[in-house]
Design a protein around this motif. Structure first.
Motif, mmCIF file in Angstrom:
data_model
loop_
_atom_site.group_PDB
_atom_site.id
_atom_site.type_symbol
_atom_site.label_atom_id
_atom_site.label_comp_id
_atom_site.label_asym_id
_atom_site.label_seq_id
_atom_site.Cartn_x
_atom_site.Cartn_y
_atom_site.Cartn_z
ATOM 1 N N PRO A 177 0.828 -1.202 0.000
ATOM 2 C CA PRO A 177 0.000 0.000 0.000
ATOM 3 C C PRO A 177 0.866 1.258 0.000
ATOM 4 N N THR A 178 0.420 2.269 -0.741
ATOM 5 C CA THR A 178 1.107 3.563 -0.745
ATOM 6 C C THR A 178 0.103 4.646 -0.347
ATOM 7 N N GLU A 179 0.452 5.881 -0.598
ATOM 8 C CA GLU A 179 -0.386 7.003 -0.187
ATOM 9 C C GLU A 179 -1.780 6.976 -0.814
ATOM 10 N N GLY A 180 -1.882 6.514 -2.067
ATOM 11 C CA GLY A 180 -3.175 6.588 -2.749
ATOM 12 C C GLY A 180 -3.644 5.317 -3.424
ATOM 13 N N VAL A 181 -2.716 4.423 -3.745
ATOM 14 C CA VAL A 181 -3.052 3.165 -4.420
ATOM 15 C C VAL A 181 -2.052 2.101 -3.970
ATOM 16 N N PHE A 182 -2.310 0.853 -4.308
ATOM 17 C CA PHE A 182 -1.302 -0.178 -4.075
ATOM 18 C C PHE A 182 -0.225 -0.043 -5.138
ATOM 19 N N GLY A 183 1.008 -0.293 -4.730
ATOM 20 C CA GLY A 183 2.127 -0.246 -5.654
ATOM 21 C C GLY A 183 2.684 -1.631 -5.899
ATOM 22 N N LEU A 184 3.338 -1.776 -7.042
ATOM 23 C CA LEU A 184 4.111 -2.979 -7.351
ATOM 24 C C LEU A 184 5.569 -2.589 -7.261
ATOM 25 N N GLY A 185 6.367 -3.437 -6.650
ATOM 26 C CA GLY A 185 7.763 -3.080 -6.519
ATOM 27 C C GLY A 185 8.688 -4.269 -6.493
ATOM 28 N N CYS A 186 9.961 -3.940 -6.652
ATOM 29 C CA CYS A 186 11.023 -4.935 -6.579
ATOM 30 C C CYS A 186 12.323 -4.197 -6.283
ATOM 31 N N ASP A 187 13.394 -4.955 -6.199
ATOM 32 C CA ASP A 187 14.715 -4.389 -5.955
ATOM 33 C C ASP A 187 15.145 -3.583 -7.184
ATOM 34 N N PRO A 188 15.476 -2.309 -7.015
ATOM 35 C CA PRO A 188 15.837 -1.479 -8.165
ATOM 36 C C PRO A 188 17.190 -1.824 -8.790
ATOM 37 N N PRO A 203 15.678 1.766 -1.541
ATOM 38 C CA PRO A 203 14.384 2.047 -2.167
ATOM 39 C C PRO A 203 13.859 0.844 -2.941
ATOM 40 N N LEU A 204 12.610 0.945 -3.323
ATOM 41 C CA LEU A 204 11.968 -0.051 -4.177
ATOM 42 C C LEU A 204 11.528 0.633 -5.461
ATOM 43 N N THR A 205 11.389 -0.157 -6.507
ATOM 44 C CA THR A 205 10.709 0.388 -7.673
ATOM 45 C C THR A 205 9.246 0.530 -7.287
ATOM 46 N N SER A 206 8.571 1.450 -7.920
ATOM 47 C CA SER A 206 7.162 1.640 -7.606
ATOM 48 C C SER A 206 6.397 2.025 -8.863
ATOM 49 N N THR A 207 5.328 1.316 -9.064
ATOM 50 C CA THR A 207 4.363 1.633 -10.106
ATOM 51 C C THR A 207 3.026 1.138 -9.587
ATOM 52 N N SER A 208 1.955 1.693 -10.057
ATOM 53 C CA SER A 208 0.656 1.282 -9.527
ATOM 54 C C SER A 208 0.418 -0.203 -9.789
ATOM 55 N N ALA A 209 -0.198 -0.851 -8.817
ATOM 56 C CA ALA A 209 -0.455 -2.293 -8.897
ATOM 57 C C ALA A 209 -1.717 -2.533 -9.716
ATOM 58 N N ASN A 210 -1.520 -2.568 -11.009
ATOM 59 C CA ASN A 210 -2.606 -2.855 -11.939
ATOM 60 C C ASN A 210 -1.988 -3.159 -13.294
ATOM 61 N N LEU A 211 -2.759 -3.810 -14.122
ATOM 62 C CA LEU A 211 -2.316 -3.996 -15.496
ATOM 63 C C LEU A 211 -2.399 -2.647 -16.190
ATOM 64 N N SER A 212 -1.479 -2.368 -17.095
ATOM 65 C CA SER A 212 -1.492 -1.087 -17.806
ATOM 66 C C SER A 212 -2.862 -0.859 -18.430
ATOM 67 N N GLY A 213 -3.402 0.328 -18.175
ATOM 68 C CA GLY A 213 -4.702 0.682 -18.726
ATOM 69 C C GLY A 213 -5.885 0.300 -17.854
ATOM 70 N N GLN A 214 -5.652 -0.486 -16.814
ATOM 71 C CA GLN A 214 -6.730 -0.898 -15.908
ATOM 72 C C GLN A 214 -6.768 0.033 -14.690
ATOM 73 N N THR A 215 -7.840 -0.062 -13.931
ATOM 74 C CA THR A 215 -8.005 0.754 -12.733
ATOM 75 C C THR A 215 -6.970 0.368 -11.676
ATOM 76 N N GLU A 216 -6.418 1.383 -10.994
ATOM 77 C CA GLU A 216 -5.462 1.130 -9.922
ATOM 78 C C GLU A 216 -6.139 0.388 -8.779
ATOM 79 N N CYS A 217 -5.404 -0.498 -8.152
ATOM 80 C CA CYS A 217 -5.926 -1.280 -7.030
ATOM 81 C C CYS A 217 -5.785 -0.492 -5.732
ATOM 82 N N LYS A 218 -6.858 -0.520 -4.941
ATOM 83 C CA LYS A 218 -6.853 0.209 -3.674
ATOM 84 C C LYS A 218 -7.018 -0.697 -2.462
ATOM 85 N N THR A 219 -7.165 -1.999 -2.695
ATOM 86 C CA THR A 219 -7.274 -2.958 -1.591
ATOM 87 C C THR A 219 -6.467 -4.211 -1.926
#
Length: 186
Positions: A21-32, A129-145
């Motif tokens: 979870p991040t400030e506004g949506v779930f993020g996807l991450g890994c070792d940068p 740090p971690l990489t961060s991008t919204s946890a969703n498939l590109s073009g889909q709605t961002e996940c919030k739970t």
């Protein structure tokens, strides 16, 4: 809910992709610094590699190895620091350590010091740090739970850090640290 922070840290150390979870949506991450993990993240998200990723951190010191601060003035840095920790992402000159997959093959990298307590704990425990991008498939709605992440990304990710997103209703604002140009509305 029982914390699974150590499980997430272990997955990161093993080069796996995680959600958190991040400030506004779930993020996807890994070792940068793990190119294979970054490629896997991009594949899971179906994101073109030239779009780049954000680096999210517990503090500025974690980001410094990935930045070339020589072309930023003290005033520009102060402007950035005034917004951190918080939901503000800044595009800054990248150092040679920043992976081309993270920078999107640019000379810059997007970075944020998060004020979300779980992101702070995760990056602190992981030690970088971690990489961060919204946890969703590109073009889909961002996940919030957690449930939305499970529904949309299922078994493609190793583990989801249990917790809730912050109070924001949108992803972070992105600005260029040199010009202050707004790149994404937050």
């Amino acid at each position: 809910m029982v914390s699974n922070l150590q499980q997430v840290v272990k997955a990161l150390k093993q080069g796996q992709v995680v959600a958190y979870p991040t400030e506004g949506v779930f993020g996807l991450g890994c070792d940068p610094d793990n190119e294979v993990a970054i490629e896997r993240l991009l594949t899971i998200k179906q994101r073109p590699s030239d779009k780049g990723l954000i680096l999210i951190a517990a503090d500025f010191q974690q980001l410094q190895p990935y930045l070339d601060l020589t072309s930023l003035s003290a005033e520009q840095l102060q402007r950035v620091f005034a917004t951190w920790p918080g939901p503000y992402t800044w595009v800054m000159p990248a150092s040679a350590r920043a992976s081309a997959l993270v920078t999107g093959y640019r000379q810059t990298v997007a970075v944020r010091v998060s004020d979300h307590p779980l992101v702070q704990k995760l990056c602190s425990e992981y030690g970088k740090p971690l990489t961060s991008t919204s946890a969703n498939l590109s073009g889909q709605t961002e996940c919030k739970t957690v449930e939305q992440v499970q529904d949309q990304l299922g078994s493609q990710i190793s583990v989801i850090l249990f917790g809730e997103i912050g109070e924001r209703h949108r992803p972070s604002e992105i600005r260029d640290a040199r010009t202050e140009q707004l790149l994404r509305q937050g």
